[in-house]
Enzyme design. Sequence first.
Site, PDB file in Angstrom:
ATOM      1  N   ASP A  81     102.889 -68.662  51.601  1.00  0.00           N
ATOM      2  CA  ASP A  81     102.866 -69.229  50.249  1.00  0.00           C
ATOM      3  C   ASP A  81     103.005 -70.749  50.286  1.00  0.00           C
ATOM      4  O   ASP A  81     102.239 -71.467  49.633  1.00  0.00           O
ATOM      5  CB  ASP A  81     103.999 -68.618  49.425  1.00  0.00           C
ATOM      6  CG  ASP A  81     104.022 -69.130  47.986  1.00  0.00           C
ATOM      7  OD1 ASP A  81     103.075 -68.806  47.234  1.00  0.00           O
ATOM      8  OD2 ASP A  81     104.964 -69.836  47.604  1.00  0.00           O
ATOM      9  N   THR A 116     106.145 -65.577  42.040  1.00  0.00           N
ATOM     10  CA  THR A 116     106.893 -64.992  43.157  1.00  0.00           C
ATOM     11  C   THR A 116     108.031 -64.046  42.751  1.00  0.00           C
ATOM     12  O   THR A 116     108.049 -62.882  43.143  1.00  0.00           O
ATOM     13  CB  THR A 116     107.456 -66.113  44.051  1.00  0.00           C
ATOM     14  OG1 THR A 116     106.340 -66.790  44.628  1.00  0.00           O
ATOM     15  CG2 THR A 116     108.338 -65.574  45.155  1.00  0.00           C
ATOM     16  N   ASP A 153     115.505 -67.800  48.475  1.00  0.00           N
ATOM     17  CA  ASP A 153     116.617 -67.039  47.894  1.00  0.00           C
ATOM     18  C   ASP A 153     116.104 -65.855  47.064  1.00  0.00           C
ATOM     19  O   ASP A 153     116.497 -64.707  47.262  1.00  0.00           O
ATOM     20  CB  ASP A 153     117.518 -67.967  47.048  1.00  0.00           C
ATOM     21  CG  ASP A 153     116.745 -68.932  46.150  1.00  0.00           C
ATOM     22  OD1 ASP A 153     115.697 -68.546  45.602  1.00  0.00           O
ATOM     23  OD2 ASP A 153     117.185 -70.095  45.995  1.00  0.00           O
ATOM     24  N   ARG A 154     115.182 -66.133  46.127  1.00  0.00           N
ATOM     25  CA  ARG A 154     114.752 -65.079  45.196  1.00  0.00           C
ATOM     26  C   ARG A 154     114.043 -63.923  45.884  1.00  0.00           C
ATOM     27  O   ARG A 154     114.118 -62.780  45.443  1.00  0.00           O
ATOM     28  CB  ARG A 154     113.851 -65.675  44.110  1.00  0.00           C
ATOM     29  CG  ARG A 154     112.598 -66.402  44.601  1.00  0.00           C
ATOM     30  CD  ARG A 154     111.912 -67.121  43.440  1.00  0.00           C
ATOM     31  NE  ARG A 154     110.698 -67.834  43.797  1.00  0.00           N
ATOM     32  CZ  ARG A 154     110.634 -69.052  44.319  1.00  0.00           C
ATOM     33  NH1 ARG A 154     111.753 -69.732  44.547  1.00  0.00           N
ATOM     34  NH2 ARG A 154     109.481 -69.621  44.598  1.00  0.00           N
TER      35      ARG A 154
HETATM   36 ZN   LIG Z   1     105.115 -66.052  45.947  1.00  0.00          ZN
END
Ligand SMILES: [Zn+2]
Length: 548
Positions: free
Chosen positions: A307, A81, A165-166
Amino acid sequence: MFRKIQILFIAAVSLSGLHAQKTTSVTPQKPKLVVGLVVDQMRWDYLYRYYDKYESGGFKRMLSQGYSLNNVHINYVPTYTAVGHTTIYTGAVPAIHGIAGNDWYDRNTGKNVYCTADSTVQAVGTTAQSAGQHSPRNLWSTTITDQLRLATNFQAKVIGVSLKDRASILPAGHNPTGAFWFDDSTGNFITSTYYMPQLPKWVSDFNSKKTGDELVKNGWNTLLPVAQYTESSPDNSPWEGLLGSAKTPVFPYSNLAADYAAKRDNIRYTPFGNTLTLRMAEAAVKGESLGTGAVTDFLAINLASTDYAGHKFGPNSVEVQDVYLRLDRDLAEFFNYLDKTLGKDQYTVFLSADHGGAHSEGFMEAHKMPTGFYGETSKKDYNQLLKDKFNSDKIVTKVTNNQVYLDRRLIQQNKLDEEVVKAYLIDRLNEDPSILFAVDMKKAASSSVPEPIKTRIINGYNWQRSGDIQLIYHDNWLPSYSKLGTTHGAWNSYDSHIPLIFMGWGIKAGESNRDYNMTDIAPTLAALLHIQFPSGNVGNPIVEVIGK
Ligand SMILES: [Zn+2]
């Protein structure tokens, strides 16, 4: 003579006609807003597998009014991700942009580093410090969103929104107007002091509406009668994981409201996580008046529930299909909102994915397809292999991201030759029945590994942050912790073949089967906006989509 004058006259008239057409053109010189829609774990084939069940305003609108690239691949491993979002927005690869995984092993501290963790900042909007202590400080390259800020002397507004967050932080870049993500302890969108000392009023207002509670209150049932989900396996398949307090992976999930009240993260696995994200995105458009200034603004959205549902239930589940059918309706509503607010064709949208996902192991096995599991106890096993030869059982310090890290200091202390140790381990690893290739990452270019795997290893190898040996497993082999649902991370098409559709201002209608890379997305946006490429960009603009 007369003829010559006549020709000149005609030429002058047509030239002035051209000129007039250009100056009176109603097409603005730039879009009001760019909207990035990165659908987490969206395999390219979902566009067509569920096609008959989509309505006209979502995915089908993008396919008919926009330009679809049918053969876009991720040009590195590992296909995770944080790496995917970063590559989409930087046009760079992990070797350059630094985001080598969702987390990686730090050889100096002996600890795992999470991609956006930053202990020097504080949470904003929650008392759950660890949920908020994040920033883009580990990202070494600029993003297309950074470039838009730079190009406009920081007048362009840039907002990142995601449950993760990411997936909010990395796309929004180093200097956005704001980046917001979901906090499991409160069900609110939060940020960190890296960006601002307190939440903007529009975010607090959005949080106080408790949209999540509203969305889950009736539980989760299929959008269409369950018998119509003929594109998926039976609703109760043994390789599906369980949601919340449910005892079986079967619709309807009537306990969802209670489960959400007890544990906010339950919404992530349902289509309502995407709905919540898009409502938050609409609030951002309104709250920040996006698309109303003199310059182009940028809204970077990640739809993460695809996801979470994919990991839990697997790509052939009724659950995942339902998440996509509902996302399709949500996208239609979102595009309608943008049409009404900014005007149709006044904004540019692109839709892509950070990675795909493999079929569940159980599903493949049940249908006689090649598949298998590889082990989790590998660090211990690998050290055992080395012990007999080198008299130490601590040389392998970490196995993560399908990479093996060797303890270089210990190798030196024991007066061993690192190259000899590595070559010996690689030979032994290549005897492992789950492994297709074990490759010395520094020597990938000279290894007998076919393209495109070789290039993907080189692009993914970050000299400071990655391991020493890359493990490439057999096709469709999954880690044994993915007994239920699925995962991703491999070089193979099921993980690396992603959708890419552009639509709206400056974009032609059409489709192409030419090969492109994930790294071509950012430079295409740069070309469209007439701004500089991101600093680490290695991609090329996809010229065939631009122009109307
Ligand atoms: Zn992902």
